[in-house]
Design a protein around this motif. Structure first.
Motif, PDB file in Angstrom:
ATOM      1  N   VAL A   1      35.992  19.436  22.971  1.00 34.91           N
ATOM      2  CA  VAL A   1      36.558  20.106  24.234  1.00 34.91           C
ATOM      3  C   VAL A   1      35.214  20.327  25.500  1.00 34.91           C
ATOM      4  O   VAL A   1      34.458  21.070  25.027  1.00 34.91           O
ATOM      5  CB  VAL A   1      37.450  21.630  23.864  1.00 34.91           C
ATOM      6  CG1 VAL A   1      37.664  22.087  25.404  1.00 34.91           C
ATOM      7  CG2 VAL A   1      38.400  21.144  22.783  1.00 34.91           C
TER       8      VAL A   1
ATOM      9  N   THR B   1      38.409  23.849  28.818  1.00 29.15           N
ATOM     10  CA  THR B   1      39.824  24.491  28.355  1.00 29.15           C
ATOM     11  C   THR B   1      40.773  24.470  29.559  1.00 29.15           C
ATOM     12  O   THR B   1      40.298  25.404  30.529  1.00 29.15           O
ATOM     13  CB  THR B   1      39.539  25.740  27.672  1.00 29.15           C
ATOM     14  OG1 THR B   1      38.649  25.806  26.456  1.00 29.15           O
ATOM     15  CG2 THR B   1      40.851  26.210  27.102  1.00 29.15           C
TER      16      THR B   1
ATOM     17  N   ASP C   1      43.265  20.660  30.149  1.00 24.30           N
ATOM     18  CA  ASP C   1      42.232  20.281  29.377  1.00 24.30           C
ATOM     19  C   ASP C   1      41.426  19.123  29.523  1.00 24.30           C
ATOM     20  O   ASP C   1      41.703  18.297  30.325  1.00 24.30           O
ATOM     21  CB  ASP C   1      42.879  20.105  27.960  1.00 24.30           C
ATOM     22  CG  ASP C   1      43.045  21.200  27.060  1.00 24.30           C
ATOM     23  OD1 ASP C   1      42.536  22.280  27.423  1.00 24.30           O
ATOM     24  OD2 ASP C   1      43.607  21.000  26.076  1.00 24.30           O
TER      25      ASP C   1
ATOM     26  N   TRP D   1      38.886  16.858  27.554  1.00 24.95           N
ATOM     27  CA  TRP D   1      38.186  16.280  26.161  1.00 24.95           C
ATOM     28  C   TRP D   1      37.521  15.093  26.020  1.00 24.95           C
ATOM     29  O   TRP D   1      37.943  14.204  27.023  1.00 24.95           O
ATOM     30  CB  TRP D   1      39.241  16.349  24.930  1.00 24.95           C
ATOM     31  CG  TRP D   1      39.958  17.425  24.754  1.00 24.95           C
ATOM     32  CD1 TRP D   1      39.952  18.684  25.330  1.00 24.95           C
ATOM     33  CD2 TRP D   1      40.807  17.868  23.408  1.00 24.95           C
ATOM     34  NE1 TRP D   1      40.868  19.785  24.661  1.00 24.95           N
ATOM     35  CE2 TRP D   1      41.445  19.117  23.562  1.00 24.95           C
ATOM     36  CE3 TRP D   1      41.414  16.901  22.653  1.00 24.95           C
ATOM     37  CZ2 TRP D   1      42.291  19.446  22.621  1.00 24.95           C
ATOM     38  CZ3 TRP D   1      42.489  17.294  21.755  1.00 24.95           C
ATOM     39  CH2 TRP D   1      42.903  18.821  21.762  1.00 24.95           C
TER      40      TRP D   1
END
Length: 130
Positions: free
Chosen positions: A46, A49, A108, A110
């Motif tokens: 991650v 967030t 998000d 990632w």
């Protein structure tokens, strides 16, 4: 529901099952700080967030910015270079994306590390993905 996510993809060489470099990469990578390894073999980290609270369903349209590269750094695709995110549902992409997108929320970002069996398989997608 439309979910906006940003992904950075790092694919091991596509013949992971028979490619020692891919296996070694994933083995070393799972020991790095922040890298999460799922039962499927998918790994992710991650980077940011998001602020969403809902996860997309397998058929939910998602707007994604991404850059895909091999473990040697060779970039094979990038929505950033096209200056526009791509929109698709999790069930319209490779298995690794299908799994990851359903875990993400809006905003998000990632970094995904996708084994070949969750990507393009042993045959890859020549010439860009061996």
């Amino acid at each position: 529901m439309q979910v906006v996510v940003q992904l950075l993809l790092i694919l091991p060489f596509s013949c992971l099952g028979s490619n020692s470099q891919g296996v070694e990469f994933l083995e070393a990578n799972k020991k790095k700080e922040g890298v999460i390894t799922l039962d499927s073999g998918l790994q992710y980290k991650v980077l940011r967030t998001g602020n969403g609270d809902a996860h997309p369903l397998v058929s939910s349209k998602c707007s994604c910015h991404y850059a895909g590269s091999l473990i040697d750094g060779t970039e094979f695709d990038s929505s950033y270079k096209r200056s526009a995110p791509s929109t698709f549902a999790p069930n319209q992409v490779i298995k690794g994306w299908t799994e990851a997108l359903q875990l993400m929320v809006e905003g998000d970002k990632w970094e995904l590390y996708i084994p070949s069996e969750l990507a393009y398989g042993a045959h890859g997608r020549p010439p860009k993905i061996p």
